[in-house]
Design a protein around this motif. Structure first.
Motif, PDB file in Angstrom:
ATOM      1  N   THR A 166      -9.314 -44.836 -13.045  1.00 42.61           N
ATOM      2  CA  THR A 166      -9.365 -44.842 -14.465  1.00 42.61           C
ATOM      3  C   THR A 166      -9.395 -46.391 -15.130  1.00 42.61           C
ATOM      4  O   THR A 166      -8.233 -47.250 -14.678  1.00 42.61           O
ATOM      5  N   MET A 167     -10.200 -46.887 -15.671  1.00 47.30           N
ATOM      6  CA  MET A 167     -10.205 -48.524 -16.408  1.00 47.30           C
ATOM      7  C   MET A 167      -9.866 -48.311 -17.819  1.00 47.30           C
ATOM      8  O   MET A 167     -10.267 -47.370 -18.593  1.00 47.30           O
ATOM      9  N   THR A 168      -8.784 -48.997 -18.145  1.00 46.04           N
ATOM     10  CA  THR A 168      -8.238 -49.305 -19.324  1.00 46.04           C
ATOM     11  C   THR A 168      -8.644 -50.426 -20.022  1.00 46.04           C
ATOM     12  O   THR A 168      -8.254 -51.450 -19.411  1.00 46.04           O
ATOM     13  N   THR A 169      -9.059 -50.480 -20.982  1.00 41.67           N
ATOM     14  CA  THR A 169      -9.540 -51.908 -21.875  1.00 41.67           C
ATOM     15  C   THR A 169      -8.753 -51.884 -22.985  1.00 41.67           C
ATOM     16  O   THR A 169      -8.554 -51.285 -23.992  1.00 41.67           O
ATOM     17  N   TYR A 170      -7.771 -53.287 -23.182  1.00 42.32           N
ATOM     18  CA  TYR A 170      -6.927 -53.463 -24.109  1.00 42.32           C
ATOM     19  C   TYR A 170      -7.483 -54.725 -25.295  1.00 42.32           C
ATOM     20  O   TYR A 170      -8.109 -55.578 -24.568  1.00 42.32           O
ATOM     21  N   PHE A 171      -7.458 -54.209 -26.469  1.00 41.37           N
ATOM     22  CA  PHE A 171      -7.929 -55.417 -27.456  1.00 41.37           C
ATOM     23  C   PHE A 171      -6.689 -55.849 -28.324  1.00 41.37           C
ATOM     24  O   PHE A 171      -6.037 -54.790 -28.669  1.00 41.37           O
ATOM     25  N   THR A 172      -6.583 -57.204 -28.381  1.00 39.19           N
ATOM     26  CA  THR A 172      -5.471 -57.617 -29.305  1.00 39.19           C
ATOM     27  C   THR A 172      -6.001 -58.712 -30.021  1.00 39.19           C
ATOM     28  O   THR A 172      -6.592 -59.652 -29.758  1.00 39.19           O
ATOM     29  N   LYS A 173      -5.884 -58.342 -31.456  1.00 37.61           N
ATOM     30  CA  LYS A 173      -6.388 -59.382 -32.624  1.00 37.61           C
ATOM     31  C   LYS A 173      -5.227 -60.516 -32.535  1.00 37.61           C
ATOM     32  O   LYS A 173      -4.157 -60.205 -32.847  1.00 37.61           O
ATOM     33  N   THR A 174      -5.639 -61.765 -32.306  1.00 38.80           N
ATOM     34  CA  THR A 174      -4.971 -62.817 -31.972  1.00 38.80           C
ATOM     35  C   THR A 174      -4.944 -63.650 -33.251  1.00 38.80           C
ATOM     36  O   THR A 174      -4.048 -64.866 -33.320  1.00 38.80           O
ATOM     37  N   ALA A 175      -6.074 -63.695 -33.859  1.00 39.70           N
ATOM     38  CA  ALA A 175      -6.445 -64.499 -35.351  1.00 39.70           C
ATOM     39  C   ALA A 175      -7.832 -63.990 -35.783  1.00 39.70           C
ATOM     40  O   ALA A 175      -8.335 -63.053 -35.263  1.00 39.70           O
ATOM     41  N   ASP A 176      -7.903 -64.469 -36.972  1.00 46.38           N
ATOM     42  CA  ASP A 176      -9.253 -63.840 -37.814  1.00 46.38           C
ATOM     43  C   ASP A 176     -10.388 -63.985 -36.755  1.00 46.38           C
ATOM     44  O   ASP A 176     -10.683 -65.082 -36.417  1.00 46.38           O
ATOM     45  N   ASN A 177     -11.033 -62.920 -36.698  1.00 42.08           N
ATOM     46  CA  ASN A 177     -12.386 -62.977 -35.854  1.00 42.08           C
ATOM     47  C   ASN A 177     -11.979 -63.360 -34.497  1.00 42.08           C
ATOM     48  O   ASN A 177     -13.359 -63.389 -33.868  1.00 42.08           O
ATOM     49  N   ILE A 178     -11.092 -63.085 -33.946  1.00 39.12           N
ATOM     50  CA  ILE A 178     -10.912 -63.252 -32.445  1.00 39.12           C
ATOM     51  C   ILE A 178     -10.028 -62.401 -32.001  1.00 39.12           C
ATOM     52  O   ILE A 178      -8.930 -61.977 -32.385  1.00 39.12           O
ATOM     53  N   TRP A 179     -10.364 -61.626 -30.693  1.00 39.44           N
ATOM     54  CA  TRP A 179      -9.792 -60.782 -30.110  1.00 39.44           C
ATOM     55  C   TRP A 179      -9.673 -61.117 -28.532  1.00 39.44           C
ATOM     56  O   TRP A 179     -10.619 -61.477 -28.082  1.00 39.44           O
ATOM     57  N   GLU A 180      -8.362 -60.718 -28.005  1.00 40.92           N
ATOM     58  CA  GLU A 180      -8.077 -60.920 -26.727  1.00 40.92           C
ATOM     59  C   GLU A 180      -8.619 -59.875 -25.855  1.00 40.92           C
ATOM     60  O   GLU A 180      -8.361 -58.494 -26.478  1.00 40.92           O
ATOM     61  N   VAL A 181      -9.111 -59.836 -24.922  1.00 38.81           N
ATOM     62  CA  VAL A 181      -9.377 -58.415 -24.037  1.00 38.81           C
ATOM     63  C   VAL A 181      -9.007 -58.679 -22.495  1.00 38.81           C
ATOM     64  O   VAL A 181      -8.946 -59.680 -21.890  1.00 38.81           O
ATOM     65  N   ARG A 182      -8.242 -57.576 -22.321  1.00 40.32           N
ATOM     66  CA  ARG A 182      -7.341 -57.271 -20.845  1.00 40.32           C
ATOM     67  C   ARG A 182      -7.931 -56.004 -20.493  1.00 40.32           C
ATOM     68  O   ARG A 182      -8.351 -55.237 -20.994  1.00 40.32           O
ATOM     69  N   VAL A 183      -7.939 -55.986 -19.007  1.00 40.78           N
ATOM     70  CA  VAL A 183      -8.664 -54.784 -18.328  1.00 40.78           C
ATOM     71  C   VAL A 183      -7.543 -54.456 -17.285  1.00 40.78           C
ATOM     72  O   VAL A 183      -6.815 -55.459 -16.590  1.00 40.78           O
ATOM     73  N   ALA A 184      -7.403 -53.141 -17.137  1.00 39.72           N
ATOM     74  CA  ALA A 184      -6.207 -52.521 -16.116  1.00 39.72           C
ATOM     75  C   ALA A 184      -7.065 -51.408 -15.319  1.00 39.72           C
ATOM     76  O   ALA A 184      -7.834 -50.416 -16.088  1.00 39.72           O
ATOM     77  N   VAL A 185      -6.911 -51.398 -14.193  1.00 39.69           N
ATOM     78  CA  VAL A 185      -7.524 -49.851 -13.397  1.00 39.69           C
ATOM     79  C   VAL A 185      -6.281 -49.363 -12.629  1.00 39.69           C
ATOM     80  O   VAL A 185      -5.433 -50.116 -12.123  1.00 39.69           O
ATOM     81  N   ASP A 186      -6.215 -48.291 -13.012  1.00 38.08           N
ATOM     82  CA  ASP A 186      -5.152 -47.272 -12.599  1.00 38.08           C
ATOM     83  C   ASP A 186      -3.781 -47.845 -12.957  1.00 38.08           C
ATOM     84  O   ASP A 186      -2.719 -47.823 -12.194  1.00 38.08           O
ATOM     85  N   GLY A 187      -3.684 -48.430 -14.298  1.00 35.53           N
ATOM     86  CA  GLY A 187      -2.472 -49.075 -14.752  1.00 35.53           C
ATOM     87  C   GLY A 187      -2.057 -50.473 -14.262  1.00 35.53           C
ATOM     88  O   GLY A 187      -1.223 -51.208 -14.640  1.00 35.53           O
TER      89      GLY A 187
END
Length: 396
Positions: free
Chosen positions: A191-212
């Motif tokens: 299972t791959m989970t992709t996390y998106f975090t808005k850190t500023a206007d028009n900018i998003w941080e992306v992180r990935v986890a597999v099996d947590g």
């Protein structure tokens, strides 16, 4: 002379009856091609002719009608061409595409002739071989790339990463998450989970986890312009490296976000595609219109196993019938021209259908009556000649 003339007519009429009878007998034979007789008169310099002879028996290679059978191993050629088989060490050609799959995976007809084709990935530049469906399962393929297209909600507030360090177990540390599936080298699903975090206007941080298990070393950043479109040159896409254990190789894959947007709508995942898959056992085979033989597997994947070879001849009427619905090449037919279905002079293949005999049964029955009358007329000539000769013998 009259007896010899009538005898030649009887012999020719008998051949004609044989040919018509053979056509009628094979009116239901798949792929059969009817024949007709051509006659020629005989002259030896005498005032009257010497009768006639059979000049040739010509085969009619016009197409029969394709008839649906619903059986996946039945094939018909919609147009020109012949299937190419090997039988007893000899190459033979046929229009009968009723095939069966042998225990060792070969495609053959009812007489044991094996269908030939070009190996997968070789094309017409290769040498035709007997097509075989291997029983082996399709090997697993690890995920090497993931493509995600989505919309990120522009109305959500930014998250201060300093105040809220990223934590997969705390939804307050990210704005949005979605899940998908990836496969390791053993075909095991993760299972791959992709996390998106808005850190500023028009900018998003992306992180990935597999099996947590999140990879904190590879963090991506998506940058959008003022119109909500992804600024690909200004963005950095994350990569992920994960050691699944259990004997599998380290799982490394890249993630792309082409086509993603940032509008004032709800978060929405439009598509998520990855190129890995599990191993799968063979569950069936299918044929494409161009003769491509595909193996279908339990993992919902398919792969090309070969391509059926079709053959044609400069003079098909010169082929020699060899019985069992096959012909062999001769000097009159010329050498076979090999190719693929639907290309150039070759017809397309129809799966689940066979070509019926091209014999017109109504016409053959009429020809049978004509041949019968012709035979009777020649016997009448012999009778008259006998009466004339008897009259001469009886002269005193």
């Amino acid at each position: 002379m009259g007896f010899s003339q009538a005898l030649s007519g009887l012999n020719s009429a008998a051949v004609n009856l044989d040919v018509v009878g053979n056509n009628i007998a094979n009116s239901q034979t798949v792929g059969f091609k009817g024949s007709s007789v051509q006659f020629a008169d005989v002259y030896t310099g005498a005032l009257a002719g010497q009768g006639n002879r059979v000049a040739a028996v010509l085969q009619d290679f016009s197409n029969g009608t394709l008839e649906a059978t619903g059986r996946s191993l039945d094939l018909g050629i919609n147009g020109n061409g012949f299937f190419r088989f090997t039988q007893g060490g000899e190459v033979v050609y046929s229009r009968n595409g009723q095939l069966t799959l042998t225990a060792d995976g070969y495609l053959q007809n009812a007489q044991g002739a094996r269908l030939t084709g070009f190996p997968a990935g070789v094309g017409t530049g290769g040498q035709p071989v007997e097509l075989r469906v291997p029983a082996d399962a399709m090997n697993a393929t690890p995920t090497s790339g993931v493509d995600i297209s989505m919309n990120l909600d522009a109305t959500v507030g930014s998250i201060d990463r300093t105040a809220f360090p990223f934590d997969t177990t705390d939804s307050d540390t990210y704005s949005y998450a979605n899940t998908g599936t990836v496969y390791d080298s053993l075909g095991i699903q993760h299972t791959m989970t992709t996390y998106f975090t808005k850190t500023a206007d028009n900018i998003w941080e992306v992180r990935v986890a597999v099996d947590g298990n999140a990879d904190s070393a590879n963090v991506g950043q998506l940058v959008f312009d003022n119109n909500g479109s992804l600024n690909e040159p200004g963005s950095t896409f994350p990569t992920y490296s994960f050691a699944p254990g259990g004997g599998a190789d380290v799982l490394d894959f890249d993630i792309r976000f082409d086509g993603s947007t940032q509008f004032g709508n709800d978060f929405a995942l439009n598509s998520l595609d990855q190129n890995g898959y599990a191993a799968g056992a063979l569950v069936g085979i299918t044929f494409d219109d161009d003769g491509t033989l595909r193996g279908n597997y339990a993992n919902e994947k398919s792969q090309v196993l070969g391509v059926i070879t079709l053959a044609n001849f400069r003079n098909p009427e010169g082929l020699s019938p060899n019985g069992d619905n096959v012909w062999v090449e001769t000097g009159s037919s010329g050498q076979p021209l090999l190719g693929l279905a639907g290309v150039g002079q070759f017809g397309a293949l129809e799966s689940g259908a066979v070509e019926t005999s091209n014999v017109d049964l109504t016409r053959e029955l009429v020809d049978l009556i004509v041949a019968q009358r012709n035979y009777q007329a020649n016997t009448q000539t012999i009778k008259v000649q006998d009466e004339v000769l008897q009259a001469a013998v009886n002269l005193r």
